[in-house]
Design a protein around this motif. Structure first.
Motif, short mmCIF file in Angstrom:
data_model
loop_
_atom_site.label_atom_id
_atom_site.label_comp_id
_atom_site.label_asym_id
_atom_site.label_seq_id
_atom_site.Cartn_x
_atom_site.Cartn_y
_atom_site.Cartn_z
N PHE A 189 0.89 -1.18 0.00
CA PHE A 189 0.00 0.00 0.00
C PHE A 189 0.91 1.21 0.00
O PHE A 189 2.12 1.09 0.28
CB PHE A 189 -0.94 0.01 1.23
CG PHE A 189 -0.21 0.02 2.56
CD1 PHE A 189 0.05 1.21 3.22
CD2 PHE A 189 0.24 -1.17 3.13
CE1 PHE A 189 0.73 1.21 4.44
CE2 PHE A 189 0.91 -1.17 4.34
CZ PHE A 189 1.16 0.03 5.00
N ILE A 192 2.93 5.34 4.51
CA ILE A 192 2.53 6.49 5.32
C ILE A 192 3.76 6.94 6.11
O ILE A 192 4.32 6.16 6.88
CB ILE A 192 1.37 6.12 6.28
CG1 ILE A 192 0.15 5.66 5.48
CG2 ILE A 192 1.03 7.29 7.19
CD1 ILE A 192 -0.98 5.07 6.33
N GLU A 301 -4.04 -6.35 1.12
CA GLU A 301 -3.56 -5.71 2.36
C GLU A 301 -4.64 -5.66 3.43
O GLU A 301 -4.36 -5.78 4.62
CB GLU A 301 -3.05 -4.30 2.05
CG GLU A 301 -2.34 -3.64 3.21
CD GLU A 301 -2.90 -2.29 3.56
OE1 GLU A 301 -3.64 -1.72 2.75
OE2 GLU A 301 -2.59 -1.82 4.68
N HIS A 302 -5.88 -5.47 2.98
CA HIS A 302 -7.01 -5.55 3.91
C HIS A 302 -7.92 -6.66 3.43
O HIS A 302 -8.42 -6.61 2.30
CB HIS A 302 -7.82 -4.23 3.94
CG HIS A 302 -7.11 -3.12 4.65
ND1 HIS A 302 -7.67 -1.88 4.84
CD2 HIS A 302 -5.89 -3.06 5.22
CE1 HIS A 302 -6.82 -1.10 5.50
NE2 HIS A 302 -5.73 -1.79 5.73
N GLU A 338 1.92 -1.16 15.31
CA GLU A 338 1.21 -2.22 14.59
C GLU A 338 2.13 -3.40 14.28
O GLU A 338 3.24 -3.22 13.77
CB GLU A 338 0.69 -1.66 13.25
CG GLU A 338 0.07 -2.72 12.35
CD GLU A 338 -0.38 -2.16 10.99
OE1 GLU A 338 0.16 -1.11 10.57
OE2 GLU A 338 -1.25 -2.77 10.37
N1 GLY Z 1 -1.61 0.16 6.76
C1 GLY Z 1 -2.75 0.99 6.68
C2 GLY Z 1 -3.94 0.38 7.30
O1 GLY Z 1 -3.89 -0.71 7.82
O2 GLY Z 1 -5.00 0.99 7.26
#
Ligand code: GLY
Ligand code: MN
Length: 363
Positions: A189, A192, A301-302, A338
Motif C-alpha cells: 500500500f 505512510i 492488504e485488507h 502495529e
Molecule cells: N496500513 C494501513 C492500514 O492498515 O489501514
C-alpha cells in the motif's frame, strides 16, 4: 487449479445451502486457480458448482484479450469485447437453484444476470471464499513471515533516514528501492510517513513537511513478497521526548502488547479489540482511538474480518491480522504501533520483531 482450496470453498458454500457460485474478485480467482488478470471494466468470473452426482465444476469466463495462456483452468469460456458474456454464464448455471455471488460482482453484471433468470435466487456468498482465504495454509504462512521479515529490515532503513530538515516525501519515495534490494517486489500500500501533528491523521499522505527535532515520526509501511503483504507501524521520537509524548506512547504500547497477549483460538475478535481499547480508554484517550484495532491480511492488504467490536466470532488457527492501536490528537501528534500476527494452536506468532520500546532518533 488449486483443488484443495476449491474444495474448501465448495464445502463452505454447501454449509450455507448453496451449490453454485460466481467468484469475481481477480485476487480470489488467482488464489483458486493460479490465473491472474486485472480485467478493468470487463467481465471476469470463475463459476464453481457441485453437481448432484458429486462432481465439481470450475469454469473460468475471461475476455480473449486475457487468455489463460498457461492453462491453469481446464474449463474456459472465452468471449470478445463485442460479445455479451452473460448469456454464456446463464447457460452454465442451474436455473432452478440459487446462485451465490461474491461482493465483486458489480450491479452492471448482476442485474442483467437476474433478468436472464440464471438462477432461482441470488445470494451474497463472499464468505465462502473470504473465509477460506482467511485460514492461511503452511505455504502462505511462510510467505507472510518473509514479507514481515523484509518489513522489519525496511524499518531499520526508514529510521536511518530521519534527519533534521528531511521531508516525508523524500523518505517515502526511497522506500520501494529498499524493498526491492531486500527481495520484495512492491509496496503492499502507499507508505505512510508522518511527522509531528501530521500523524494525527491515521492515513496521512507524505508531503513536503520537513522534520524538526522534537517531532514524533510515524512510519506505516508494507511490502509484497511473492504476492503476500506485510503491514507494520512504528512511531519514533526525535530529540528529548516530552512527558506528554511518552505517556501517549506507553499507553499505545501497553494496548498493543495486552491485545497480542490474549490471542489464542476461541478468543473473539471483539475481545481482542476490547482489551486494547479499554487500556486507551482508562488512560483517558478513548475518543482519540478512532478506528478498529486491526484487519485481516494476506494476498490483499485488507481482507474481510475486522478486529473490532462488531466482529464477535472466535479467531482460528491460521488467521493472520494486524494489531494496530493508536491515539490521534489533532494539531498535536499521532502514535500507532502495529504488528501482524498469525493465530497458532495455543496463542499467536507475532510476525514483526522490530522492537516496541521507546526509540529516540537525533538524540
Ligand atoms: N496500513 C494501513 C492500514 O492498515 O489501514
Ligand atoms: Mn494495517
Amino acid at each position: 487449479m488449486n483443488e484443495s482450496r476449491i474444495k474448501r470453498v465448495i464445502d463452505r458454500l454447501e454449509g450455507t445451502g448453496l451449490h453454485q457460485m460466481l467468484v469475481c474478485d481477480p485476487v480470489s480467482i488467482w488464489y483458486l486457480t493460479g490465473y491472474y488478470t486485472e480485467p478493468f471494466e470487463r467481465f471476469l468470473a470463475l463459476y464453481l458448482a457441485k453437481r448432484s452426482d458429486g462432481s465439481t465444476v470450475a469454469t473460468l469466463f475471461c475476455n480473449r484479450l486475457f487468455p489463460d495462456a498457461s492453462g491453469y483452468c481446464p474449463q474456459v469460456v472465452v468471449f470478445s469485447d463485442t460479445d455479451d458474456p452473460l448469456p454464456l454464464v446463464a447457460k452454465l448455471c442451474d436455473h432452478d437453484a440459487p446462485l451465490g455471488v461474491d461482493k465483486d460482482l458489480t450491479a452492471r453484471w448482476l442485474l442483467p444476470l437476474m433478468d436472464l433468470g440464471a438462477a432461482s435466487r441470488f445470494k451474497l456468498a463472499s464468505e465462502a471464499v473470504d473465509g477460506t482465504r482467511s485460514i492461511k495454509d503452511e505455504q502462505e504462512r511462510a510467505l507472510m513471515r518473509e514479507a514481515s521479515r523484509i518489513n522489519d529490515e525496511a524499518m531499520k532503513w526508514l529510521a536511518a533516514q530521519v534527519r533534521e530538515g528531511v521531508t516525508e516525501e523524500e523518505i517515502a519515495s526511497g522506500l520501494l528501492a529498499e524493498y526491492q534490494r531486500l527481495g520484495a517486489q512492491d509496496h503492499s500500500f502507499a507508505p505512510i510517513v508522518s511527522f509531528g501533528a501530521n500523524a494525527a491523521d491515521p492515513h496521512h499522505e507524505p508531503d513536503d513537511t520537513m522534520l524538526h527535532t522534537g517531532d514524533m515520526v510515524l512510519f506505516d509501511v508494507g511490502c509484497k513478497y511473492e504476492n503476500y503483504c506485510s503491514d507494520m507501524t512504528r512511531t519514533f521520537f526525535t530529540g528529548e521526548p516530552t512527558e506528554h509524548q511518552l505517556e501517549i506512547y506507553e499507553t499505545v504500547r501497553r494496548a498493543n502488547e495486552a491485545a497480542e497477549a490474549i490471542i489464542k483460538p476461541g478468543v473473539t475478535f471483539a475481545e481482542i479489540d476490547r482489551t486494547a481499547r479499554s487500556i486507551i480508554e482508562q488512560a483517558g484517550y478513548g475518543e482519540y482511538f478512532t478506528h478498529r484495532l486491526g484487519h485481516q491480511i494476506g494476498i490483499s492488504e485488507h481482507e474481510p474480518g475486522d478486529v473490532s467490536s462488531s466482529h464477535d466470532e472466535p479467531v482460528q488457527v491460521g488467521q493472520c491480522f494486524s494489531i494496530e492501536p493508536g491515539i490521534y490528537l489533532p494539531g498535536d501528534l499521532g502514535v500507532r504501533i502495529e504488528d501482524l500476527v498469525i493465530v497458532t494452536e495455543d496463542g499467536c506468532e507475532i510476525l514483526n520483531h522490530y522492537p516496541h520500546e521507546v526509540c529516540v532518533l537525533l538524540a
